[in-house]
Design an enzyme around this catalytic site. Structure first.
Site, PDB file in Angstrom:
ATOM      1  N   ASP A  63       0.817  -1.220   0.000  1.00  0.00           N
ATOM      2  CA  ASP A  63       0.000   0.000   0.000  1.00  0.00           C
ATOM      3  C   ASP A  63       0.850   1.269   0.000  1.00  0.00           C
ATOM      4  OD1 ASP A  63       0.959  -0.449   2.570  1.00  0.00           O
ATOM      5  OD2 ASP A  63      -1.012  -0.780   3.458  1.00  0.00           O
ATOM      6  N   ASN A 129      -7.775  -2.936  14.372  1.00  0.00           N
ATOM      7  CA  ASN A 129      -9.174  -3.248  14.032  1.00  0.00           C
ATOM      8  C   ASN A 129      -9.269  -4.444  13.083  1.00  0.00           C
ATOM      9  OD1 ASN A 129      -8.293  -2.175  11.628  1.00  0.00           O
ATOM     10  ND2 ASN A 129      -9.730  -0.460  11.572  1.00  0.00           N
ATOM     11  N   HIS A 131      -7.477  -4.866  10.258  1.00  0.00           N
ATOM     12  CA  HIS A 131      -7.218  -4.625   8.828  1.00  0.00           C
ATOM     13  C   HIS A 131      -5.903  -5.242   8.377  1.00  0.00           C
ATOM     14  CE1 HIS A 131      -5.178  -0.545   9.815  1.00  0.00           C
ATOM     15  NE2 HIS A 131      -4.260  -1.223   9.198  1.00  0.00           N
ATOM     16  N   GLU A 136      -9.877  -1.972   5.324  1.00  0.00           N
ATOM     17  CA  GLU A 136     -10.553  -1.717   6.592  1.00  0.00           C
ATOM     18  C   GLU A 136     -11.749  -2.658   6.775  1.00  0.00           C
ATOM     19  OE1 GLU A 136      -9.215   0.110   8.695  1.00  0.00           O
ATOM     20  OE2 GLU A 136      -8.540   2.051   7.928  1.00  0.00           O
TER      21      GLU A 136
END
Ligand code: GLP
Length: 234
Positions: A63, A129, A131, A136
């Protein structure tokens, strides 16, 4: 999923290094999928100090922030250069171009790159979380490279690398979940108590788009390296 328990991130980095070296020595690696963040730093340290040679190999990163140039110190391109590429150059190293003017064609370009250079080993961290990459919670398992609106929790988690929260980009390019799952082997590392819940949900929870990393339960060669704190709910 195979779980490997280690004492701390230093040992985790050593373990991940050994696994990668084994595959490289067996000539099974043409393309390495790389990740950023604090998690892979100990692995990159091990690699820098080793005699591994990547000069005939390709790297593809997961990314990059939208809007940051490769020379921006906060960009993932800069991070990779500092932590790995300056010492251990690859024949070709690819990241999404944060300054691309047309996001759709940039995603298409990246997917084509990955198709032409199938990832043999993908290195991953995990967000608190759940990811992976920048995918996400709620991201479809079918996604390929796409532009992501970062959640507040990710912006908050990543603000430590910026001088103020306002400077944290709100969007990023990320390989999709489908892209990540296409890697032949996946090595995910997780360290620290703030990853413990995400690790439990990834390993023991239902496979759900609410926890992107849970899809790894369906990958046939995934190794999870966890320290004591991150594995406390396993
Ligand atoms: C970022 C990156 C992920 C990384 C995650 C965890 O959002 N895009 O690839 O796994 O953060 O970061 P850290 O390793 O710093 O905890």
């Amino acid at each position: 999923m195979q779980i490997i328990n280690v004492n701390d991130s230093k040992m985790g980095g050593k373990k991940a290094f050994e696994l990668i070296k084994e595959e490289i020595d067996a000539k099974k690696v043409n393309t390495l999928g790389l990740a950023t963040g604090s998690t892979p730093i100990s692995l990159y340290e091990e690699i820098r100090q080793s005699n591994l040679d990547f000069s005939n190999m390709t790297s593809i990163n997961l990314d990059e922030y939208v809007g940051l140039s490769a020379t921006n110190v906060q960009s993932y391109a800069y991070f990779m250069n500092e932590n790995l590429f300056a010492t251990k150059p690859f024949a070709h190293s690819y990241l999404p171009n944060g300054l691309a003017t047309d996001a759709t064609s940039e995603c298409k370009r990246y997917d084509e790159l990955i198709q032409n250079n199938p990832v043999d080993i993908q290195i991953l961290g995990i967000g608190s979380n759940g990811h992976i990459g920048f995918n996400e919670p709620g991201t479809s398992f079918e996604t390929q490279t796409h532009v992501v609106d970062l959640t507040e929790s990710t912006i908050n988690a990543n603000k430590r690398f910026f001088s103020s929260i306002n400077e944290v980009p709100k969007q990023a390019y990320s390989m999709g979940i489908k892209t990540i799952m296409a890697a032949k082997k996946i090595i995910l590392m997780a360290y620290g108590e703030n990853k413990a819940e995400a690790v439990r949900n990834m390993v023991k929870g239902p496979v759900t788009e609410d926890v992107p990393a849970s899809i790894l339960q369906q990958h046939n060669d995934t190794i999870i390296i966890v320290d004591k704190d991150a594995s406390k709910f396993l």
